[in-house]
Write a protein that holds these residues in place. Structure first.
Motif, PDB file in Angstrom:
ATOM      1  N   VAL A 113       0.857  -1.188   0.000  1.00 45.11           N
ATOM      2  CA  VAL A 113       0.000   0.000   0.000  1.00 45.11           C
ATOM      3  C   VAL A 113       0.890   1.234   0.000  1.00 45.11           C
ATOM      4  O   VAL A 113       2.066   1.168   0.360  1.00 45.11           O
ATOM      5  CB  VAL A 113      -0.936   0.045   1.229  1.00 45.11           C
ATOM      6  CG1 VAL A 113      -1.930  -1.089   1.199  1.00 45.11           C
ATOM      7  CG2 VAL A 113      -0.134   0.007   2.523  1.00 45.11           C
ATOM      8  N   SER A 114       0.321   2.371  -0.386  1.00 46.91           N
ATOM      9  CA  SER A 114       1.077   3.625  -0.367  1.00 46.91           C
ATOM     10  C   SER A 114       1.076   4.222   1.035  1.00 46.91           C
ATOM     11  O   SER A 114       0.205   3.895   1.850  1.00 46.91           O
ATOM     12  CB  SER A 114       0.456   4.629  -1.342  1.00 46.91           C
ATOM     13  OG  SER A 114      -0.815   5.050  -0.865  1.00 46.91           O
ATOM     14  N   PRO A 115       2.036   5.124   1.357  1.00 50.30           N
ATOM     15  CA  PRO A 115       2.031   5.776   2.682  1.00 50.30           C
ATOM     16  C   PRO A 115       0.736   6.524   2.965  1.00 50.30           C
ATOM     17  O   PRO A 115       0.209   6.477   4.081  1.00 50.30           O
ATOM     18  CB  PRO A 115       3.235   6.718   2.612  1.00 50.30           C
ATOM     19  CG  PRO A 115       4.153   6.091   1.609  1.00 50.30           C
ATOM     20  CD  PRO A 115       3.240   5.487   0.580  1.00 50.30           C
ATOM     21  N   GLY A 116       0.195   7.209   1.940  1.00 54.17           N
ATOM     22  CA  GLY A 116      -1.034   7.959   2.139  1.00 54.17           C
ATOM     23  C   GLY A 116      -2.210   7.058   2.454  1.00 54.17           C
ATOM     24  O   GLY A 116      -3.015   7.339   3.349  1.00 54.17           O
ATOM     25  N   LEU A 117      -2.306   5.948   1.734  1.00 53.76           N
ATOM     26  CA  LEU A 117      -3.405   5.017   1.987  1.00 53.76           C
ATOM     27  C   LEU A 117      -3.224   4.322   3.324  1.00 53.76           C
ATOM     28  O   LEU A 117      -4.199   4.076   4.046  1.00 53.76           O
ATOM     29  CB  LEU A 117      -3.472   3.983   0.863  1.00 53.76           C
ATOM     30  CG  LEU A 117      -4.690   3.048   0.879  1.00 53.76           C
ATOM     31  CD1 LEU A 117      -5.981   3.845   0.851  1.00 53.76           C
ATOM     32  CD2 LEU A 117      -4.624   2.081  -0.297  1.00 53.76           C
ATOM     33  N   TYR A 118      -1.979   4.019   3.697  1.00 55.82           N
ATOM     34  CA  TYR A 118      -1.736   3.410   5.006  1.00 55.82           C
ATOM     35  C   TYR A 118      -2.209   4.345   6.111  1.00 55.82           C
ATOM     36  O   TYR A 118      -2.887   3.919   7.054  1.00 55.82           O
ATOM     37  CB  TYR A 118      -0.256   3.093   5.194  1.00 55.82           C
ATOM     38  CG  TYR A 118       0.013   2.468   6.546  1.00 55.82           C
ATOM     39  CD1 TYR A 118      -0.084   1.091   6.722  1.00 55.82           C
ATOM     40  CD2 TYR A 118       0.309   3.261   7.659  1.00 55.82           C
ATOM     41  CE1 TYR A 118       0.105   0.519   7.972  1.00 55.82           C
ATOM     42  CE2 TYR A 118       0.508   2.695   8.910  1.00 55.82           C
ATOM     43  CZ  TYR A 118       0.406   1.332   9.053  1.00 55.82           C
ATOM     44  OH  TYR A 118       0.588   0.769  10.298  1.00 55.82           O
ATOM     45  N   ARG A 119      -1.848   5.631   6.014  1.00 57.38           N
ATOM     46  CA  ARG A 119      -2.281   6.591   7.041  1.00 57.38           C
ATOM     47  C   ARG A 119      -3.796   6.636   7.125  1.00 57.38           C
ATOM     48  O   ARG A 119      -4.379   6.646   8.218  1.00 57.38           O
ATOM     49  CB  ARG A 119      -1.733   7.976   6.713  1.00 57.38           C
ATOM     50  CG  ARG A 119      -2.375   9.103   7.535  1.00 57.38           C
ATOM     51  CD  ARG A 119      -1.753  10.442   7.222  1.00 57.38           C
ATOM     52  NE  ARG A 119      -0.617  10.698   8.105  1.00 57.38           N
ATOM     53  CZ  ARG A 119       0.222  11.711   7.971  1.00 57.38           C
ATOM     54  NH1 ARG A 119       0.069  12.559   6.960  1.00 57.38           N
ATOM     55  NH2 ARG A 119       1.213  11.883   8.829  1.00 57.38           N
ATOM     56  N   ALA A 120      -4.472   6.650   5.987  1.00 53.76           N
ATOM     57  CA  ALA A 120      -5.928   6.733   5.984  1.00 53.76           C
ATOM     58  C   ALA A 120      -6.565   5.500   6.612  1.00 53.76           C
ATOM     59  O   ALA A 120      -7.566   5.596   7.325  1.00 53.76           O
ATOM     60  CB  ALA A 120      -6.431   6.906   4.548  1.00 53.76           C
ATOM     61  N   ARG A 121      -5.969   4.329   6.393  1.00 56.86           N
ATOM     62  CA  ARG A 121      -6.592   3.093   6.866  1.00 56.86           C
ATOM     63  C   ARG A 121      -6.322   2.820   8.340  1.00 56.86           C
ATOM     64  O   ARG A 121      -7.109   2.168   9.005  1.00 56.86           O
ATOM     65  CB  ARG A 121      -6.097   1.897   6.038  1.00 56.86           C
ATOM     66  CG  ARG A 121      -6.573   1.934   4.614  1.00 56.86           C
ATOM     67  CD  ARG A 121      -6.364   0.610   3.928  1.00 56.86           C
ATOM     68  NE  ARG A 121      -6.714   0.677   2.515  1.00 56.86           N
ATOM     69  CZ  ARG A 121      -7.947   0.679   2.051  1.00 56.86           C
ATOM     70  NH1 ARG A 121      -8.954   0.635   2.895  1.00 56.86           N
ATOM     71  NH2 ARG A 121      -8.185   0.744   0.755  1.00 56.86           N
ATOM     72  N   THR A 156      -7.497   6.394  11.727  1.00 61.19           N
ATOM     73  CA  THR A 156      -8.789   6.719  12.305  1.00 61.19           C
ATOM     74  C   THR A 156      -9.875   5.878  11.660  1.00 61.19           C
ATOM     75  O   THR A 156      -9.690   5.334  10.568  1.00 61.19           O
ATOM     76  CB  THR A 156      -9.128   8.215  12.096  1.00 61.19           C
ATOM     77  OG1 THR A 156     -10.411   8.497  12.666  1.00 61.19           O
ATOM     78  CG2 THR A 156      -9.142   8.580  10.623  1.00 61.19           C
ATOM     79  N   THR A 157     -11.013   5.754  12.345  1.00 59.23           N
ATOM     80  CA  THR A 157     -12.157   5.050  11.775  1.00 59.23           C
ATOM     81  C   THR A 157     -13.093   6.008  11.056  1.00 59.23           C
ATOM     82  O   THR A 157     -14.108   5.586  10.499  1.00 59.23           O
ATOM     83  CB  THR A 157     -12.949   4.339  12.883  1.00 59.23           C
ATOM     84  OG1 THR A 157     -13.379   5.316  13.854  1.00 59.23           O
ATOM     85  CG2 THR A 157     -12.105   3.283  13.561  1.00 59.23           C
ATOM     86  N   ARG A 158     -12.777   7.323  11.051  1.00 60.26           N
ATOM     87  CA  ARG A 158     -13.655   8.294  10.391  1.00 60.26           C
ATOM     88  C   ARG A 158     -13.649   8.068   8.882  1.00 60.26           C
ATOM     89  O   ARG A 158     -12.603   8.166   8.241  1.00 60.26           O
ATOM     90  CB  ARG A 158     -13.198   9.717  10.706  1.00 60.26           C
ATOM     91  CG  ARG A 158     -13.384  10.134  12.149  1.00 60.26           C
ATOM     92  CD  ARG A 158     -13.003  11.580  12.380  1.00 60.26           C
ATOM     93  NE  ARG A 158     -11.587  11.811  12.147  1.00 60.26           N
ATOM     94  CZ  ARG A 158     -11.094  12.463  11.121  1.00 60.26           C
ATOM     95  NH1 ARG A 158     -11.898  12.950  10.178  1.00 60.26           N
ATOM     96  NH2 ARG A 158      -9.786  12.642  10.987  1.00 60.26           N
ATOM     97  N   PRO A 159     -14.798   7.765   8.277  1.00 59.39           N
ATOM     98  CA  PRO A 159     -14.821   7.468   6.840  1.00 59.39           C
ATOM     99  C   PRO A 159     -14.378   8.629   5.976  1.00 59.39           C
ATOM    100  O   PRO A 159     -13.822   8.435   4.904  1.00 59.39           O
ATOM    101  CB  PRO A 159     -16.283   7.086   6.575  1.00 59.39           C
ATOM    102  CG  PRO A 159     -17.052   7.678   7.712  1.00 59.39           C
ATOM    103  CD  PRO A 159     -16.125   7.651   8.888  1.00 59.39           C
TER     104      PRO A 159
END
Length: 355
Positions: free
Chosen positions: A334-342, A345-348
């Motif tokens: 996964v990319s760093p940005g997607l890792y941070r998003a996943r 937080t649980t906020r969609p």
């Protein structure tokens, strides 16, 4: 109206249409028969995750007949404290079994020490077309000897214990699930859903598995492997110097200077000895060991801070955002940005959306 079969009020068991039925001559009727083993201390989601996948598949053309069984047919208590009522005792499962599911639990030594349970799993597995172990279910299945010589997945926290306890199997601590002939094993807890979706795809095709995944609002195939969750906790620590001096320096400061010359100096200026001993002691090259620890440091920074990706890359020793992106793609998928998003937080609204 619920899309899942009704459960009887008195026992909590599935309605009879969900269980193997007699054809009148003593044989079970058509359908794909799934038997899920249960025992005290079982992980709740190891049982209910696969069952819900199969139930969802039944809404899209599947004909799975789901049965649960405990050693004596009595209710079992799960790790969550919930009591599950089985349909029957293991010895009473006298119908043809297409898929046998062996769940696990965090206290894996308890089921492994239960010889009657292990013997029952061995007998049932011998006449099952497919045998699946979820998470720590790999331990009781391994205790039968049926996994000897095979590659096996389990929860990343338990991989080292599985390898030590059953040296005849090859443990893959990265895979979400592994297929070896008619045996399928999965990583931790929710990975049982991934495993079961894969089995549904094999049985009924990708369209049905995709429909079940969409209904359950899960990935049909999740991005990345188990390395998204840990490396340092199961990295091998060298017993001897100079490799131990090298790893100590990298672990202490992953973002520091760990170029080849710096590592050679830390190892006493003997590059040949470092090149020869380091893979033997750690199972990886110096570059791979350093890269994985830097990825783990970047993971921690992405989970717990607001720094820009360029700052995270610099602090974790990558030097550039592009170098960090390549490392994440190589090690985590996964990319760093997607890792941070996943993982932050649980906020969609924090998860990147595609147009």
């Amino acid at each position: 109206m619920s899309p899942f079969p009704p459960r009887t009020a008195a026992t909590g068991k599935a309605a009879s249409s969900f269980l193997p039925q007699s054809s009148g001559d003593g044989r079970a009727d058509a359908g794909h028969h799934v038997l899920v083993v249960m025992f005290d201390g079982v992980q709740l989601l190891d049982v209910t995750g696969p069952l819900d996948v199969y139930a969802a598949a039944n809404q899209h053309g599947g004909d799975y007949r789901l049965t649960t069984a405990s050693p004596d047919g009595k209710p079992v208590r799960t790790t969550a404290g919930l009591r599950l009522v089985p349909d029957l005792a293991l010895d009473d499962a006298d119908f043809p079994i297409d898929t046998l599911v062996v769940p696990g639990g965090p206290e894996w030594r308890v089921p492994v020490a239960d010889r009657a349970l292990i013997d029952a799993i061995r007998r049932l597995a011998a006449r099952s077309r497919t045998v699946a172990a979820v998470c720590a279910g790999a331990f009781p299945l391994a205790a039968t000897g049926l996994l000897d010589g095979r590659r096996v997945a389990t929860h990343w926290r338990l991989a080292a214990e599985l390898a030590a306890g059953f040296p005849r199997i090859q443990v893959d601590s990265e895979a979400i699930f592994v297929r070896e002939g008619r045996f399928v094993t999965s990583a931790g807890v929710t990975a049982g859903i991934d495993l079961t979706l894969s089995l549904v795809e094999s049985d009924l095709g990708a369209d049905v598995a995709r429909a079940a995944a969409k209904y359950l609002v899960v990935f049909m195939a999740r991005p990345g492997g188990q390395s998204q969750f840990a490396f340092r906790t199961h990295a091998r620590v060298p017993r001897h110097s100079p490799p131990r001096d090298v790893t100590d320096g990298v672990v202490t400061d992953p973002g520091g200077n760990h170029g080849l010359r710096a590592l050679e100096a830390r190892a006493g200026g003997d590059p040949e000895q470092l090149t020869r001993l380091f893979p033997t002691e750690t199972g990886s090259t110096t570059a791979d060991f350093t890269g994985r620890l830097r990825v783990e440091m970047a993971q921690a920074l992405l989970e717990g801070g607001d720094d820009a990706l360029e700052v995270v890359a610099r602090r974790s020793g990558f030097g550039s955002q592009e170098a960090m992106r390549r490392a994440f793609g190589s090690h985590l998928g996964v990319s760093p940005g997607l890792y941070r998003a996943r993982f932050r937080t649980t906020r969609p609204e924090a998860v990147p959306r595609r147009s």
